[in-house]
Design a protein around this motif. Sequence first.
Motif, PDB file in Angstrom:
ATOM      1  N   ARG A 100       0.865  -1.175   0.000  1.00  0.00           N
ATOM      2  CA  ARG A 100       0.000   0.000   0.000  1.00  0.00           C
ATOM      3  C   ARG A 100       0.903   1.226   0.000  1.00  0.00           C
ATOM      4  O   ARG A 100       1.920   1.250   0.700  1.00  0.00           O
ATOM      5  N   VAL A 101       0.533   2.229  -0.794  1.00  0.00           N
ATOM      6  CA  VAL A 101       1.395   3.399  -0.960  1.00  0.00           C
ATOM      7  C   VAL A 101       0.669   4.647  -0.490  1.00  0.00           C
ATOM      8  O   VAL A 101      -0.523   4.815  -0.726  1.00  0.00           O
ATOM      9  N   VAL A 102       1.418   5.514   0.174  1.00  0.00           N
ATOM     10  CA  VAL A 102       0.884   6.772   0.698  1.00  0.00           C
ATOM     11  C   VAL A 102       1.767   7.915   0.197  1.00  0.00           C
ATOM     12  O   VAL A 102       2.998   7.817   0.226  1.00  0.00           O
ATOM     13  N   GLY A 103       1.156   8.980  -0.274  1.00  0.00           N
ATOM     14  CA  GLY A 103       1.895  10.198  -0.606  1.00  0.00           C
ATOM     15  C   GLY A 103       2.718  10.141  -1.869  1.00  0.00           C
ATOM     16  O   GLY A 103       3.724  10.860  -1.985  1.00  0.00           O
ATOM     17  N   ASP A 104       2.320   9.340  -2.853  1.00  0.00           N
ATOM     18  CA  ASP A 104       3.123   9.156  -4.056  1.00  0.00           C
ATOM     19  C   ASP A 104       2.784  10.116  -5.191  1.00  0.00           C
ATOM     20  O   ASP A 104       3.432  10.079  -6.238  1.00  0.00           O
ATOM     21  N   ALA A 105       1.793  10.987  -5.036  1.00  0.00           N
ATOM     22  CA  ALA A 105       1.362  11.844  -6.141  1.00  0.00           C
ATOM     23  C   ALA A 105       2.490  12.743  -6.648  1.00  0.00           C
ATOM     24  O   ALA A 105       2.715  12.858  -7.863  1.00  0.00           O
ATOM     25  N   ALA A 106       3.217  13.384  -5.736  1.00  0.00           N
ATOM     26  CA  ALA A 106       4.292  14.292  -6.153  1.00  0.00           C
ATOM     27  C   ALA A 106       5.425  13.530  -6.840  1.00  0.00           C
ATOM     28  O   ALA A 106       6.029  14.025  -7.799  1.00  0.00           O
ATOM     29  N   VAL A 107       5.690  12.328  -6.360  1.00  0.00           N
ATOM     30  CA  VAL A 107       6.742  11.502  -6.965  1.00  0.00           C
ATOM     31  C   VAL A 107       6.339  11.103  -8.383  1.00  0.00           C
ATOM     32  O   VAL A 107       7.138  11.178  -9.325  1.00  0.00           O
ATOM     33  N   ARG A 108       5.108  10.680  -8.555  1.00  0.00           N
ATOM     34  CA  ARG A 108       4.635  10.300  -9.892  1.00  0.00           C
ATOM     35  C   ARG A 108       4.671  11.490 -10.848  1.00  0.00           C
ATOM     36  O   ARG A 108       4.984  11.333 -12.034  1.00  0.00           O
ATOM     37  N   ALA A 109       4.365  12.682 -10.347  1.00  0.00           N
ATOM     38  CA  ALA A 109       4.400  13.873 -11.190  1.00  0.00           C
ATOM     39  C   ALA A 109       5.822  14.161 -11.674  1.00  0.00           C
ATOM     40  O   ALA A 109       6.033  14.518 -12.853  1.00  0.00           O
ATOM     41  N   GLU A 110       6.815  14.025 -10.783  1.00  0.00           N
ATOM     42  CA  GLU A 110       8.208  14.221 -11.185  1.00  0.00           C
ATOM     43  C   GLU A 110       8.610  13.221 -12.262  1.00  0.00           C
ATOM     44  O   GLU A 110       9.216  13.588 -13.279  1.00  0.00           O
ATOM     45  N   LEU A 111       8.281  11.969 -12.054  1.00  0.00           N
ATOM     46  CA  LEU A 111       8.656  10.932 -13.008  1.00  0.00           C
ATOM     47  C   LEU A 111       7.954  11.145 -14.347  1.00  0.00           C
ATOM     48  O   LEU A 111       8.561  10.979 -15.416  1.00  0.00           O
ATOM     49  N   ALA A 112       6.685  11.519 -14.298  1.00  0.00           N
ATOM     50  CA  ALA A 112       5.934  11.753 -15.539  1.00  0.00           C
ATOM     51  C   ALA A 112       6.521  12.913 -16.338  1.00  0.00           C
ATOM     52  O   ALA A 112       6.428  12.947 -17.572  1.00  0.00           O
ATOM     53  N   ALA A 113       7.134  13.863 -15.631  1.00  0.00           N
ATOM     54  CA  ALA A 113       7.764  15.002 -16.300  1.00  0.00           C
ATOM     55  C   ALA A 113       9.171  14.671 -16.792  1.00  0.00           C
ATOM     56  O   ALA A 113       9.867  15.558 -17.312  1.00  0.00           O
ATOM     57  N   GLY A 114       9.587  13.414 -16.612  1.00  0.00           N
ATOM     58  CA  GLY A 114      10.898  12.994 -17.098  1.00  0.00           C
ATOM     59  C   GLY A 114      12.037  13.265 -16.153  1.00  0.00           C
ATOM     60  O   GLY A 114      13.208  13.235 -16.564  1.00  0.00           O
ATOM     61  N   ARG A 115      11.707  13.517 -14.880  1.00  0.00           N
ATOM     62  CA  ARG A 115      12.745  13.839 -13.904  1.00  0.00           C
ATOM     63  C   ARG A 115      12.929  12.701 -12.898  1.00  0.00           C
ATOM     64  O   ARG A 115      11.975  11.991 -12.574  1.00  0.00           O
ATOM     65  N   PRO A 116      14.155  12.546 -12.358  1.00  0.00           N
ATOM     66  CA  PRO A 116      14.418  11.486 -11.377  1.00  0.00           C
ATOM     67  C   PRO A 116      13.966  11.893  -9.981  1.00  0.00           C
ATOM     68  O   PRO A 116      13.711  13.067  -9.706  1.00  0.00           O
ATOM     69  N   VAL A 117      13.874  10.899  -9.099  1.00  0.00           N
ATOM     70  CA  VAL A 117      13.521  11.126  -7.700  1.00  0.00           C
ATOM     71  C   VAL A 117      14.512  10.360  -6.825  1.00  0.00           C
ATOM     72  O   VAL A 117      14.764   9.170  -7.053  1.00  0.00           O
ATOM     73  N   ILE A 118      15.062  11.042  -5.840  1.00  0.00           N
ATOM     74  CA  ILE A 118      15.980  10.422  -4.882  1.00  0.00           C
ATOM     75  C   ILE A 118      15.229  10.222  -3.573  1.00  0.00           C
ATOM     76  O   ILE A 118      14.504  11.108  -3.123  1.00  0.00           O
TER      77      ILE A 118
END
Length: 311
Positions: A100-118
């Motif tokens: 179960r995942v919580v708080g992933d919206a901002a992470v998905r937005a970064e990835l969708a924009a072609g940017r990495p997430v650390i």
Amino acid sequence: MRRPGDVVAVAGFRLGWGAVRRLPERAAYALFDRIADLATARGGSGVRRLRSNYARVRPELGDAELDALVRRGMRSYMRYYCEAFRLPDRSREDLDRGVRVVGDAAVRAELAAGRPVICFLGHLGNWDTAGAWGTRKLAPVVTVAERLEPEEVYAEFLAFRESLGMTILPLTGGGDVFAQLRSHVTRPVIVPLLADRDLTSRGIEVDLCGHPARVAAGPAALALATGAALHPVSIRYELVPGSAWHRRIVITFHDRVCDPRRGTTRERAVAMTQQCADALGGAIREHTEDWHMLQRVFVEDLDERTPAVAP
């Protein structure tokens, strides 16, 4: 010539990869609960260190409450291994049900924009399951792993994690790991880094649950060097609704850590790392039993010579 202990360790891991995978799920978890209880009763150096770490982050607990917490903590720690052994055989559907995942919206937005997430991770829950899920559901996972001894055990873990679709860089013995990470952080990938302890001179001292602790500088340094988003991530277990024993992991992406944009690069990295420690510390206090920290992490303990136990 290999040491007898190395032979036993390799044989034990291979037994786990084979025999434990063939056991029915509930029987496998019951077996590892029993192993955890025996280890707790024996009270070896790893258990003593776990108890010491738990006592620091939960000072309000009495001895009996702390003993009970350590027992649950060892069961959670052994659950990690049980799940690791069985993970290659899990279907995609079963893996999805187990997360179960919580708080992933901002992470998905970064990835969708072609940017990495650390991601700044702690030794919480099951990061291998989280990595396998993330590779399928979010983006390719690139991470760093400590070399285990004996070398055959490290090779087994490396092959296992790569079989799940993750790219694994060795912390030592494989060249400049920071430069290698930078070369990967040019596309939409997730870079989860276990960072809640660092006993080297490069570590950053932070306040963790009210105590000075030394944690890894890598996540903040990489974020500053590349401009990638940095998120603290905690992982814990919870009972699956309607089940009396089946558990799943909960992956929580905490709010993005902001670059203060003031001071030296080191000062900015320290400030960002403290923000990560604050988020992780809250999760550790709330879900202490899922913090698998059988090693020294607090500054007060660094002069002790208690052997470390690598998870």
